[in-house]
Scaffold this active site. Structure first.
Site, PDB file in Angstrom:
ATOM      1  N   ARG A 105      38.826 -26.542   9.346  1.00 46.53           N
ATOM      2  CA  ARG A 105      40.051 -25.778   9.619  1.00 46.53           C
ATOM      3  C   ARG A 105      39.932 -24.976  10.914  1.00 46.53           C
ATOM      4  NH1 ARG A 105      40.793 -22.229   4.695  1.00 46.53           N
ATOM      5  NH2 ARG A 105      38.545 -22.311   4.861  1.00 46.53           N
ATOM      6  N   ASN A 124      42.882 -25.900   3.172  1.00 48.22           N
ATOM      7  CA  ASN A 124      42.167 -26.766   2.244  1.00 48.22           C
ATOM      8  C   ASN A 124      43.041 -27.014   1.030  1.00 48.22           C
ATOM      9  OD1 ASN A 124      39.813 -26.898   3.771  1.00 48.22           O
ATOM     10  ND2 ASN A 124      38.834 -25.214   2.692  1.00 48.22           N
TER      11      ASN A 124
END
Length: 92
Positions: A20, A38
């Site tokens: 990320r 996520n």
């Protein structure tokens, strides 16, 4: 400049490896807006928006991923542009 927005699902070893943050850096470097997070199934979800060519560059980088990741598949769908979206961020 042609703008577009895409929804992306990334599968493989993509959680717990800085994925990320990698997406945030790559998107910010291209002045894109959107978000990444996520998902409970182990995938990473991304929505990215901006100049069409820069979005395509981001998609190419996501296919590669950071060094500790292993991307096995990526699903990309073009979606409607969100004019209120101005920054790129990580959602929790």
């Amino acid at each position: 400049m042609t703008e577009k927005r895409v929804h992306i699902i990334v599968s493989g070893l993509v959680q717990g490896v800085g994925f990320r943050m990698f997406v945030l850096r790559e998107a910010s470097a291209r002045s894109l807006s959107g978000w990444t997070r996520n998902l409970p199934d182990g995938t990473v979800e991304v929505e990215a928006q901006g100049d069409s060519g820069r979005v395509d560059e981001l998609i190419r980088q996501i296919r590669i991923g950071p060094s500790r990741s292993s991307v096995t598949s990526i699903k990309v769908k073009e979606i409607e542009v969100d004019t209120s979206c101005r920054e790129f961020r990580i959602l929790t």
